[in-house]
Design an enzyme around this catalytic site. Sequence first.
Site, short mmCIF file in Angstrom:
data_model
loop_
_atom_site.label_atom_id
_atom_site.label_comp_id
_atom_site.label_asym_id
_atom_site.label_seq_id
_atom_site.Cartn_x
_atom_site.Cartn_y
_atom_site.Cartn_z
N HIS A 294 15.10 9.17 -28.84
CA HIS A 294 15.66 10.50 -29.01
C HIS A 294 14.93 11.28 -30.08
O HIS A 294 14.82 12.50 -30.01
CB HIS A 294 17.15 10.39 -29.33
CG HIS A 294 17.97 10.16 -28.11
ND1 HIS A 294 19.23 9.62 -28.13
CD2 HIS A 294 17.69 10.41 -26.81
CE1 HIS A 294 19.68 9.55 -26.90
NE2 HIS A 294 18.76 10.02 -26.08
N ARG B 178 15.14 11.56 -9.48
CA ARG B 178 15.68 10.32 -10.07
C ARG B 178 17.20 10.45 -10.04
O ARG B 178 17.80 11.09 -10.89
CB ARG B 178 15.19 10.16 -11.52
CG ARG B 178 13.73 9.76 -11.63
CD ARG B 178 13.36 9.52 -13.09
NE ARG B 178 12.09 8.81 -13.24
CZ ARG B 178 10.94 9.37 -13.61
NH1 ARG B 178 10.89 10.65 -13.87
NH2 ARG B 178 9.85 8.64 -13.73
N ARG C 161 15.21 9.48 -4.58
CA ARG C 161 15.11 8.03 -4.80
C ARG C 161 16.51 7.48 -4.99
O ARG C 161 17.30 8.02 -5.77
CB ARG C 161 14.26 7.74 -6.03
CG ARG C 161 14.16 6.24 -6.28
CD ARG C 161 13.25 5.91 -7.41
NE ARG C 161 13.87 6.22 -8.69
CZ ARG C 161 13.24 6.10 -9.86
NH1 ARG C 161 11.98 5.72 -9.88
NH2 ARG C 161 13.84 6.37 -10.97
N GLU D 36 5.81 -0.08 -6.81
CA GLU D 36 5.82 -0.22 -8.27
C GLU D 36 5.90 -1.67 -8.70
O GLU D 36 5.93 -1.98 -9.89
CB GLU D 36 6.95 0.60 -8.89
CG GLU D 36 8.31 0.35 -8.32
CD GLU D 36 9.37 1.28 -8.91
OE1 GLU D 36 9.12 1.93 -9.94
OE2 GLU D 36 10.47 1.33 -8.34
N ASN E 41 4.25 3.73 -13.61
CA ASN E 41 4.84 3.24 -14.87
C ASN E 41 5.21 1.77 -14.73
O ASN E 41 4.84 0.93 -15.55
CB ASN E 41 6.09 4.04 -15.23
CG ASN E 41 5.85 5.53 -15.22
OD1 ASN E 41 4.73 5.98 -15.36
ND2 ASN E 41 6.91 6.31 -15.04
N ASP E 42 5.97 1.48 -13.66
CA ASP E 42 6.37 0.09 -13.48
C ASP E 42 5.22 -0.75 -12.94
O ASP E 42 5.07 -1.91 -13.33
CB ASP E 42 7.58 0.01 -12.53
CG ASP E 42 8.86 0.30 -13.28
OD1 ASP E 42 9.03 -0.26 -14.38
OD2 ASP E 42 9.68 1.10 -12.80
N ARG F 80 6.80 -1.55 -20.67
CA ARG F 80 6.28 -0.17 -20.62
C ARG F 80 6.64 0.65 -21.85
O ARG F 80 6.02 1.67 -22.11
CB ARG F 80 6.77 0.54 -19.35
CG ARG F 80 8.27 0.64 -19.24
CD ARG F 80 8.69 1.06 -17.84
NE ARG F 80 8.93 2.50 -17.75
CZ ARG F 80 9.36 3.11 -16.65
NH1 ARG F 80 9.54 2.41 -15.53
NH2 ARG F 80 9.57 4.38 -16.62
N CYS G 8 3.99 9.08 -8.21
CA CYS G 8 5.02 9.77 -8.99
C CYS G 8 5.15 9.20 -10.40
O CYS G 8 5.95 9.67 -11.19
CB CYS G 8 6.36 9.76 -8.27
SG CYS G 8 6.98 8.09 -8.00
C1 PEP Z 1 7.49 4.54 -12.09
O1 PEP Z 1 7.86 3.37 -12.30
O2 PEP Z 1 6.31 4.91 -12.20
C2 PEP Z 1 8.48 5.55 -11.70
C3 PEP Z 1 8.13 6.77 -11.34
O3 PEP Z 1 9.79 5.19 -11.80
P1 PEP Z 1 10.62 5.20 -13.19
O4 PEP Z 1 9.70 5.74 -14.25
O5 PEP Z 1 11.80 6.06 -12.95
O6 PEP Z 1 10.93 3.75 -13.34
MG MG Z 2 9.88 2.77 -11.73
#
Ligand code: PEP
Ligand code: MG
Length: 844
Positions: free
Chosen positions: A456, A563, A600, A694, A717-718, A728, A765
């Site tokens: 935050h 999301r 999603r 992912e 990201n994942d 991450r 994404c």
């Molecule tokens: C990702 O994992 O790249 C993704 C877009 O999903 P989130 O960041 O919501 O886990």
């Molecule tokens: Mg993800």
Amino acid sequence: MTITQPLQLLAPLSGVLMPLDHVPDPVFASRVIGDGLCIDPTSQILCAPLAGVVSNLQHTGHAISITDDSGVQVLLHIGLDTVNLAGHGFSALVEQGQRVEAGQPLIEFDADYIALHARSLLTLMLVVSGEPFSLLTPDNGLVACAQPLLRLSLGDPRSSATQEEGEALFSKPVHLPNPNGLHARPAAIFAQAAKAFAASICLHKQQDSANAKSLVAIMALQTVHGDALQVSAVGEDAELAISTLVQLLADGCGEAVTPVALVAPVVQAQAVSTKLLRGVCASAGSAFGHVVQVAERTLEIPEFAADQRVERESLERALTHAKQALQRLRDNAAGEAQSDIFKAHQELLEDPSLLEQAQALIAEGKSAAFAWNGATEATATLFKTLGSTLLAERALDLMDVGQRVLKLILGVPDGVWELPDQAILIAEQLTPSQTAALDTSKVLGFATVGGGATSHVAILARALGLPAVCGLPLQVLSLASGTRVLLDADKGELHLDPALQDIEQLHAKRQQQSLRHQHELENAARAAVTRDGHHFEVTANVASLAETEQAMSLGAEGVGLLRSEFLYQQRSLAPSHDEQAGTYSAIARALGPQRNLVVRTLDVGGDKPLAYVPMDSEANPFLGMRGIRLCLERPQLLREQFRAILSSAGLARLHIMLPMVSQLSELRLARQMLEEEALPLGLKELPKLGIMIEVPAAALMADLFAPEVDFFSIGTNDLTQYTLAMDRDHPRLASQADSFHPSVLRLIASTVKAAHAHGKWVGVCGALASETLAVPLLLGLGVDELSVSVPLIPAIKAAIREVELSDCHAIAHQVLGLESAEQVREALYVQQQAMVETSQVLEN
Ligand code: PEP
Ligand code: MG
């Protein structure tokens, strides 16, 4: 020593026994309040497990404590979060102060009402006075009310009730080897071991001392790795107690540890040798200024108080004032993000288990300040130890509101820092409250040791437009105030005593960036077409209607990732069908029938728990019941969501996307459910169904998934965290957990190839799609759509307009053969410079 007869506790209810570890509430499961057990009740009258006095009866009737003549205190708590029912469903059959017999009915409750309106009916029986016990029946069987259930071993009652007389023996200092100090678990083990001795035992950290038999008092010492601690004891077994407890401390109190050097690693106030300190960017930008070291002073907290009523009132008053102060911060907030943070703080102040813990401590004779501090610290420590970075960051919020209330109880004014102009603040950690209160006419930026890019504090810094770096080495705390520093937050760097030339260069770079940004905004509505005429769709990652509208105004061509978690989190009951359907339809309407809307399905799980879906806490939440796994385990949740999403069919080009898929069976099961839910609606056309790529398993088997989906969207990201096995959000691994790593790029390349072989489109994404440096690479790898974070839409569209697709293919091919993320970034950077120069030549 006088040994008393063991005491038997009777079952307070009929029902099914359950070990405390399985209770889906960390406060109970961790035994912070006390050890005991749980019953899933089949009867509706709670009876006394022992004879004694009703020492506490909550006015809401959901919890009661009985204390017997030897000081044994047992807390009975009906249901989870039942304090929220405000007494509905409970009728007390006894009064506070009344003497009761073992087996006597105490509270009658309406099980149906509670099951429908509260989180759970699971009922706790906790031995809060801490006597060890053994079970008289298997801990997972059926029990009948008033059946003997526990046998308590009672030691010499003097050991806990009265102070031993005589001279105290002291141990030599022990340097604490636990990486996170004596947090809940090692502290509980230490307190448990101390309780085995009759002696009065204290744990000392410098001038502070704690009753070694009290978990809360030990945690209140706020020990950290390397602290020099001493144990003292008075009583006949004092010597044995000291040697046992010292050994336990040195061994890590049940945690795997490496011993520390005898001299605790204190931060020396000496010149920092290096000229550059590296951390992680929390808020982009740069600034040149002077170091101002800031630190919170430690508050004096009295442990005991004479009058419980006065303490309860004092706590209530402080809570009310704190909520009002937070409301003022919300009213004056610069934007929604800032306001939401303080709304979350207000909600923390209403958290029932936090209040119950504090009330329980006040009922034990502690002061309001001690009780509140103990409750917030114990819960924050739990958050930190549950293995989730998100929860660890919420611990910081909890400590922040905790301090706010504590200062109000103690009457300590909330100090405003006296700061010079051009200040770059350096702190171990800033709290959200401190960050929001910063005077931005004086503070140019800040750098901290703790914190994370998703905290935050980072969000607030971005809202305030302050550059910030977190995750810096401890060394930064020894920089002398007044040192000239250049904070280059984009690169996560703090330069000490920078050369004039570096300052000027950075300044020029910022000016260029702001001109470029202006240009991108002016052209945001134009299509993203490469120089050689290829159009790429740029869509938005959103989590609300407001964000969707903002995305459209910044040139988004659709929503590539909605999301949907935002609808489900931070609430105590699941959203109704109408609420969900209303939100999806409003977002779809904002897009219109020509644009893609990719919804999603719910991606929550161990690291993002839902209050109304009981989940076991998990050692590795990112590897646990997350995303589609959780939804398939709770099919009603998924079916309900499908029905709500389907109600927006026709309003936009509807797509449904499943998160965290790793098995074909998951996709097939979800598709079957979707079809079953769609059938009664008589839809002409089913929405498109796709999956997130992912998890490496899905990427590696993309050729098998491709025939069965309509599209893929790559969650980098994942995909990066699972491919590189790096959390991450880990502050120290942030620079290595890089989506530009060739391993991740190879998975993207093979996914695209498999999808295109079956005529399916692929989007990205994850955050990689929002990096302008990645644009030529992703286009070159064959990606069809980029779904990006809303503020970056104009920049990504502009980056696409600057490249030729043929160059992109060449650079993508080249970087797939490189060794590291750094090499990939370097190659892309060189190419980007060349492209910028070409486009400048072409424009002039
Ligand atoms: C990702 O994992 O790249 C993704 C877009 O999903 P989130 O960041 O919501 O886990
Ligand atoms: Mg993800």
